[in-house]
Design an enzyme around this catalytic site. Structure first.
Site, PDB file in Angstrom:
ATOM      1  N   PHE A 242      94.731  18.343  48.832  1.00  0.00           N
ATOM      2  CA  PHE A 242      93.355  18.641  48.461  1.00  0.00           C
ATOM      3  C   PHE A 242      93.247  20.122  48.070  1.00  0.00           C
ATOM      4  CE2 PHE A 242      93.374  15.847  52.357  1.00  0.00           C
ATOM      5  CZ  PHE A 242      93.463  14.660  51.639  1.00  0.00           C
ATOM      6  N   ASP A 244      92.295  23.564  47.544  1.00  0.00           N
ATOM      7  CA  ASP A 244      91.239  24.434  48.037  1.00  0.00           C
ATOM      8  C   ASP A 244      91.656  25.892  47.922  1.00  0.00           C
ATOM      9  OD1 ASP A 244      93.173  24.696  49.981  1.00  0.00           O
ATOM     10  OD2 ASP A 244      91.865  24.217  51.671  1.00  0.00           O
ATOM     11  N   ASP A 317      99.202  18.207  53.551  1.00  0.00           N
ATOM     12  CA  ASP A 317      98.010  19.039  53.416  1.00  0.00           C
ATOM     13  C   ASP A 317      97.427  19.377  54.780  1.00  0.00           C
ATOM     14  OD1 ASP A 317      94.848  19.121  53.321  1.00  0.00           O
ATOM     15  OD2 ASP A 317      95.532  19.783  51.335  1.00  0.00           O
TER      16      ASP A 317
END
Length: 342
Positions: A242, A244, A317
């Site tokens: 993810f 970020d 992750d």
């Protein structure tokens, strides 16, 4: 505590997946971020850094990465039912841009919403979300002052509430069921139903998909339910990490990501990078590709090893993100972009 509302399995789903969305065969995030990594000029991925990291990962660490405890249930509401899914969708709708408030982190978001739900099991009803205000968002988080982009967060929750009512009779669990056990189908469905989850941009003339919050919602459902029941997805291994602003820092400290001097200087000065700019897109896309390559290197190292299971990208992750959370006071600064996507 009042009992969570249950999904009536006898009622037909109001959303017909076959008629509403075509199930993707591959993750569009993987395909488009690979193009960025191949053409990047500000960010590069170090094969030596990946190999050095993999060399330091033992079989014991690998087993921890794929264990059920890899998903942190301590900071989330998890009751094993539909209310958990409703909670996760709300949290992931709000899961972006904490850095303007130096004291606000994801943990404050997840535990704040958890406390609100435990105090009032109807707090996240879609009918209530449809009318939430900025002040309502602050109260939902239990935060002592306005949160960054508070009014935009309220707008996104109103979008979630109204879309759930329109398509799924107010139930996020119904939406999960409509995906038919496919992580990729659920990712695509979330992006189609909720415009605020459509995390994509243009890079050198091509459309690039990151879908951070759409994917993290699927990953959270998988983790909260231990890959069973509502969290059972036959293609969960097709999700990416993810993208970020915390994980890129971890990959930099591991020697996996390298930045140009100009980009490094901007980050050190805490200069904001514009959303959709080449530098910001390269950081996020190269982070996705780097974790894919890290996973491939782990597979090569442990192939044929008894008891070894390859972690999904989302498990990598979780590991990288939690490392970043533990070390955030000692790590170098992260890039700063004012955005609702992460």
């Amino acid at each position: 505590m009042a009992e969570a509302r249950r999904v009536d399995q006898s009622e037909p789903l109001p959303w017909n997946l076959a008629g509403g969305i075509e199930e993707p065969a591959t993750n569009i995030v993987k395909a488009t971020t690979a193009y960025v990594a191949e053409n990047a000029t500000h960010v590069s991925i170090s094969a030596k850094g990946i190999q050095a990291t993999v060399d330091g990962i033992s079989l014991e660490t690998l087993r921890e990465l794929v264990s059920p405890k890899a998903y942190n249930t301590d900071i989330h509401y998890v009751d094993g039912g539909p209310l958990t899914v409703q909670y996760l969708l709300v949290v992931d709708a709000l899961n972006f841009c904490f850095w303007p408030d130096e004291e606000l982190e994801y943990e404050q978001l997840s535990t704040g919403v958890k406390a609100a739900l435990e105090a009032d099991p109807t707090a996240l009803d879609a009918e209530k979300l449809m009318w939430i205000t900025g002040e309502g968002v602050r109260q939902l988080l239990g935060w002592k002052r306005d949160v960054p982009l508070q009014e935009e967060r309220a707008r996104l929750l109103r979008e979630v509430g109204s879309s759930l009512v329109r398509h799924f009779r107010g139930s996020a669990a119904r939406m999960v069921e409509a995906a038919g056990g496919s992580a990729l189908a659920l990712m695509a469905l979330v992006a189609q139903v909720f415009p605020g989850f459509r995390d994509h941009t243009i890079y050198k003339g091509r459309q690039i998909f990151l879908y951070k919050r759409a994917q993290i919602f699927v990953g959270d459902v998988y983790g909260a339910f231990g890959g069973e029941g509502l969290g059972a997805f036959w293609d969960i291994d097709q999700l990416t990490m993810f993208a970020d602003y915390r994980v890129p820092v971890v990959l930099r400290t591991m020697g996996i990501l390298d930045y140009s001097q100009g980009l490094e200087d901007k980050i050190q000065r805490r200069e904001q990078l514009p959303p959709g700019g080449e530098e910001e897109v390269e950081i996020r896309a190269c982070t996705v590709v780097a974790v894919e390559r890290l996973r491939e290197a782990l597979a090569a190292k442990f192939v044929g090893t008894p008891g070894a299971r390859l972690p999904h990208a989302i498990q990598l992750d979780w590991w990288l993100w939690e490392t970043g959370e533990r070390e955030r006071l000692r790590h170098p600064p992260h890039h700063r972009t004012l955005t609702t996507f992460y």
